[in-house]
Write a protein that holds these residues in place. Structure first.
Motif, PDB file in Angstrom:
ATOM      1  N   UNK A 131       0.800  -1.222   0.000  1.00  0.00           N
ATOM      2  CA  UNK A 131       0.000   0.000   0.000  1.00  0.00           C
ATOM      3  C   UNK A 131       0.835   1.275   0.000  1.00  0.00           C
ATOM      4  N   UNK A 132       1.988   1.264   0.644  1.00  0.00           N
ATOM      5  CA  UNK A 132       2.842   2.454   0.628  1.00  0.00           C
ATOM      6  C   UNK A 132       3.268   2.814  -0.791  1.00  0.00           C
ATOM      7  N   UNK A 133       3.444   1.790  -1.631  1.00  0.00           N
ATOM      8  CA  UNK A 133       3.765   2.029  -3.041  1.00  0.00           C
ATOM      9  C   UNK A 133       2.504   2.375  -3.820  1.00  0.00           C
ATOM     10  N   UNK A 134       1.457   1.620  -3.592  1.00  0.00           N
ATOM     11  CA  UNK A 134       0.231   1.787  -4.373  1.00  0.00           C
ATOM     12  C   UNK A 134      -0.360   3.187  -4.243  1.00  0.00           C
ATOM     13  N   UNK A 135      -0.368   3.746  -3.045  1.00  0.00           N
ATOM     14  CA  UNK A 135      -1.041   5.028  -2.843  1.00  0.00           C
ATOM     15  C   UNK A 135      -0.271   6.210  -3.435  1.00  0.00           C
ATOM     16  N   UNK A 136       0.927   5.953  -3.950  1.00  0.00           N
ATOM     17  CA  UNK A 136       1.688   7.025  -4.606  1.00  0.00           C
ATOM     18  C   UNK A 136       1.263   7.220  -6.055  1.00  0.00           C
ATOM     19  N   UNK A 137       0.513   6.267  -6.589  1.00  0.00           N
ATOM     20  CA  UNK A 137       0.113   6.335  -8.003  1.00  0.00           C
ATOM     21  C   UNK A 137      -1.386   6.576  -8.139  1.00  0.00           C
ATOM     22  N   UNK A 138      -1.789   7.051  -9.299  1.00  0.00           N
ATOM     23  CA  UNK A 138      -3.197   7.281  -9.624  1.00  0.00           C
ATOM     24  C   UNK A 138      -3.711   6.064 -10.391  1.00  0.00           C
ATOM     25  N   UNK A 139      -4.694   5.362  -9.810  1.00  0.00           N
ATOM     26  CA  UNK A 139      -5.170   4.110 -10.395  1.00  0.00           C
ATOM     27  C   UNK A 139      -6.533   4.236 -11.057  1.00  0.00           C
ATOM     28  N   UNK A 140      -6.995   5.461 -11.270  1.00  0.00           N
ATOM     29  CA  UNK A 140      -8.330   5.653 -11.831  1.00  0.00           C
ATOM     30  C   UNK A 140      -8.467   4.972 -13.191  1.00  0.00           C
ATOM     31  N   UNK A 141      -7.527   5.202 -14.086  1.00  0.00           N
ATOM     32  CA  UNK A 141      -7.602   4.620 -15.433  1.00  0.00           C
ATOM     33  C   UNK A 141      -7.498   3.097 -15.388  1.00  0.00           C
ATOM     34  N   UNK A 142      -6.588   2.592 -14.569  1.00  0.00           N
ATOM     35  CA  UNK A 142      -6.399   1.140 -14.482  1.00  0.00           C
ATOM     36  C   UNK A 142      -7.643   0.472 -13.902  1.00  0.00           C
ATOM     37  N   UNK A 143      -8.190   1.041 -12.826  1.00  0.00           N
ATOM     38  CA  UNK A 143      -9.384   0.460 -12.207  1.00  0.00           C
ATOM     39  C   UNK A 143     -10.584   0.554 -13.141  1.00  0.00           C
ATOM     40  N   UNK A 144     -10.711   1.669 -13.861  1.00  0.00           N
ATOM     41  CA  UNK A 144     -11.816   1.802 -14.820  1.00  0.00           C
ATOM     42  C   UNK A 144     -11.704   0.766 -15.935  1.00  0.00           C
ATOM     43  N   UNK A 145     -10.480   0.510 -16.381  1.00  0.00           N
ATOM     44  CA  UNK A 145     -10.241  -0.520 -17.392  1.00  0.00           C
ATOM     45  C   UNK A 145     -10.710  -1.887 -16.888  1.00  0.00           C
ATOM     46  N   UNK A 161       2.889  -6.314  -8.262  1.00  0.00           N
ATOM     47  CA  UNK A 161       3.914  -5.379  -8.717  1.00  0.00           C
ATOM     48  C   UNK A 161       4.286  -4.399  -7.607  1.00  0.00           C
ATOM     49  N   UNK A 162       3.301  -3.939  -6.864  1.00  0.00           N
ATOM     50  CA  UNK A 162       3.576  -3.042  -5.734  1.00  0.00           C
ATOM     51  C   UNK A 162       4.398  -3.742  -4.660  1.00  0.00           C
ATOM     52  N   UNK A 163       4.142  -5.022  -4.439  1.00  0.00           N
ATOM     53  CA  UNK A 163       4.905  -5.793  -3.457  1.00  0.00           C
ATOM     54  C   UNK A 163       6.358  -5.936  -3.901  1.00  0.00           C
TER      55      UNK A 163
END
Length: 335
Positions: A131-145, A161-163
């Motif tokens: 989560x420390x890695x994940x929350x640094x990125x914007x996942x709107x496009x990926x999640x919408x996909x 990948x974040x792990x």
């Protein structure tokens, strides 16, 4: 659930790889604990601790590797439990379950800044492996996909990948699992998901030294393994410990809360009349239960699909979803 096993070309090669992976990272270990109800023998003492799971992994005659009983197992026994290597909640349930263990949340639980919640401080702390890695990125496009395409497995690749980026897991952690056979058309369809994943990390200014592993080949290879090894997690809820309750829970479970990849459970082969059942009570920790008495040396098998459908329907589901023709006794009899 999801999925599991085809053929392994070389058992010795697999065993060597497992030993290497096991020594590299504790996450690869068969996160399994023996909780069988069989009483200890006269040579065991209370201080000796729990016995190892009563199973071994070995080659089968026709289905690659499999799991075998090392002693008699009684109906209703918990054979072992397993924690996921990686899991991810369903996007439809993300506001109502723990973002780490997938446990259902109580109403009005305080949410985190990005709309995810954790059921306890332990899960919140444990989530830092991704989560420390994940929350640094914007996942709107990926999640919408994923949402618009009805995809769930790319979410597991994202979390893995974040792990890897955080240093919590090696990039080849799932290489031990059997991959699905992918057509060129399937690989081309995966390209959009890879590009969105890669772009999210790039826009988050994560350097090549941290994302060196994230190639199209890595993404495709991981997704190929997840396709046939991921389990759909349906929570039974409550403390179902008797066989009748377990059967009822399997039928009456609510919609899936997410998906997960496990190490040892992925080695179980399929049977349309299984002797073993995998369940989830409150979270993503899996339990393997014996559905009937199992003899020493007998292979333990679970059912990958809805076993209540016709033989023809089962064969079609297994062929399309897992790439094999079932030759269990039930299918051979046409039942």
């Amino acid at each position: 659930m999801s999925p599991l096993t085809l053929t392994l070309s070389s058992y010795s090669r697999w065993l060597c790889r497992f030993k290497i992976l096991h020594s590299q990272n504790a996450l690869v270990a068969f996160s399994s604990t023996a909780t069988t109800t069989t009483p200890p023998n006269e040579n065991q003492t209370q201080s000796s601790g729990p016995a190892p799971p009563p199973i071994r992994v070995a080659l089968t005659e026709s289905a690659g590797r499999g799991v075998f009983a090392t002693r008699k197992i009684r109906a209703g026994d918990t054979i072992h439990s397993a924690k996921p290597i990686v899991s991810h909640p369903s996007l439809s349930a993300i506001d109502t379950i723990c973002y780490f263990c997938l446990k259902k949340m109580k109403p009005f639980t305080e949410s985190q800044s990005q709309g995810v919640s954790f059921c306890c401080e332990k899960c919140k702390e444990s989530s830092k492996v991704f989560y420390d890695v994940e929350k640094k990125a914007d996942w709107v496009d990926f999640d919408d996909y994923c949402r618009t395409q009805g995809l769930k497995f790319p979410l597991l690749v994202k979390r893995l990948a974040c792990m890897v980026i955080s240093g919590a897991a090696p990039a080849d952690i799932v290489d031990i699992l059997q991959p699905a056979s992918l057509t060129q058309r399937m690989i081309l369809k995966m390209e959009e998901g890879f590009c969105l994943l890669r772009n999210a990390f790039t826009k988050a200014n994560m350097g090549d030294e941290r994302t060196y592993f994230l190639t199209k080949q890595w993404y495709t290879a991981v997704l190929a393994r997840i396709r046939i090894n991921a389990f759909r997690i349906d929570l039974a809820g409550g403390a179902y410990e008797d066989l009748l309750s377990l059967a009822a829970a399997s039928i009456e479970a609510e919609a899936a809360v997410g998906n997960a990849i496990y190490m040892l459970p992925s080695f179980y082969n399929h049977d349309c009349d299984p002797n073993t059942h995998i369940i989830w009570i409150e979270n993503a920790d899996a339990k393997l239960k014996a559905l009937r008495d199992i003899d020493e040396g007998e292979e333990l098998r679970i059912c990958y699909i809805d076993a209540s459908v016709s033989c023809h329907a089962r064969q079609s589901l297994l062929s399309q979803g897992f790439g094999f023709e079932c030759n269990c006794l039930r299918c051979l009899s046409g039942d």
